[in-house]
Design a protein around this motif. Sequence first.
Motif, mmCIF file in Angstrom:
data_model
loop_
_atom_site.group_PDB
_atom_site.id
_atom_site.type_symbol
_atom_site.label_atom_id
_atom_site.label_comp_id
_atom_site.label_asym_id
_atom_site.label_seq_id
_atom_site.Cartn_x
_atom_site.Cartn_y
_atom_site.Cartn_z
ATOM 1 N N GLN A 1 38.185 50.498 96.371
ATOM 2 C CA GLN A 1 37.235 50.151 97.423
ATOM 3 C C GLN A 1 37.529 50.957 98.679
ATOM 4 O OE1 GLN A 1 37.373 45.443 96.585
ATOM 5 N NE2 GLN A 1 35.885 46.060 98.144
ATOM 6 N N ARG B 1 31.818 50.457 99.832
ATOM 7 C CA ARG B 1 31.774 51.262 98.609
ATOM 8 C C ARG B 1 32.852 50.845 97.612
ATOM 9 N NH1 ARG B 1 28.260 55.201 100.116
ATOM 10 N NH2 ARG B 1 28.108 55.511 102.358
ATOM 11 N N CYS B 2 32.517 51.023 96.351
ATOM 12 C CA CYS B 2 33.403 50.609 95.268
ATOM 13 C C CYS B 2 33.248 51.589 94.114
ATOM 14 C CB CYS B 2 33.011 49.195 94.835
ATOM 15 S SG CYS B 2 33.797 48.595 93.325
ATOM 16 N N ASN C 1 29.701 55.001 91.453
ATOM 17 C CA ASN C 1 29.818 54.167 92.651
ATOM 18 C C ASN C 1 28.952 52.918 92.577
ATOM 19 O OD1 ASN C 1 31.489 55.807 94.677
ATOM 20 N ND2 ASN C 1 30.049 57.304 93.867
ATOM 21 N N THR D 1 27.667 50.031 95.529
ATOM 22 C CA THR D 1 27.726 49.777 96.970
ATOM 23 C C THR D 1 27.106 48.440 97.340
ATOM 24 O OG1 THR D 1 25.628 50.895 97.382
ATOM 25 C CG2 THR D 1 27.621 52.245 97.484
ATOM 26 N N LYS E 1 25.337 46.847 100.772
ATOM 27 C CA LYS E 1 24.827 47.149 102.097
ATOM 28 C C LYS E 1 24.485 45.848 102.803
ATOM 29 C CE LYS E 1 21.589 50.359 102.652
ATOM 30 N NZ LYS E 1 20.253 50.971 102.714
#
Lengths: 113, 111
Positions: A6, A22-23, A74, A76, A78
């Motif tokens: 992360q 983000r991950c 990725n 994500t 938000k």
Amino acid sequence: EPEVTQTPSHQVTQMGQEVILRCVPISNHLYFYWYRQILGQKVEFLVSFYNNEISEKSEIFDDQFSVERPDGSNFTLKIRSTKLEDSAMYFCASSPDRAYGYTFGSGTRLTVV
Amino acid sequence: TQLLEQSPQFLSIQEGENLTVYCNSSSVFSSLQWYRQEPGEGPVLLVTVVTGGEVKKLKRLTFQFGDARKDSSLHITAAQTGDTGLYLCAGFALNTGKLIFGQGTTLQVKP
């Protein structure tokens, strides 16, 4: 041992600003999740994602939140317009099956000021 | 709303003692997972139990899933200072499709 990564580890943002957490899940996992943990409270489910769409979400996950898997690696989260009460640790997790095998990342500490 | 209640919330014992942590619910879970979480880190999976009555051992830790799959316990034998930490149970229910967590048990093992 495969890991969930992360970034960033810590983010400070002004109230009303948008943030993207983000991950990178484990590459052969099929299910992806976001959880949050407000300081001193329990780990709370936000959303699960499978086959490029949301499979489950909690009451916390309102219109201010969105998730995306923009590419093959990725995942994500938000938050469109952050509030003070969004301050928490946010954990990404992935699993090969929705019932077991969860691996959690180390988290992003979000501080909204 | 599904809830997982852990007890006790806090436990302080001397090294060498035994302890049991309980995780209870009125809901049925298809799997029950135990995690350990260090400060500032994510939960780390210790074990998953899926069958009612199942018992799993991990060195000095013994995990049991209740026959009705509504409750679970974690028993630590001869606790060591390295066992100090936050222990979380989490259950997955097919009807909700979510893994939900209990509030955790903070264990302190004193030398």
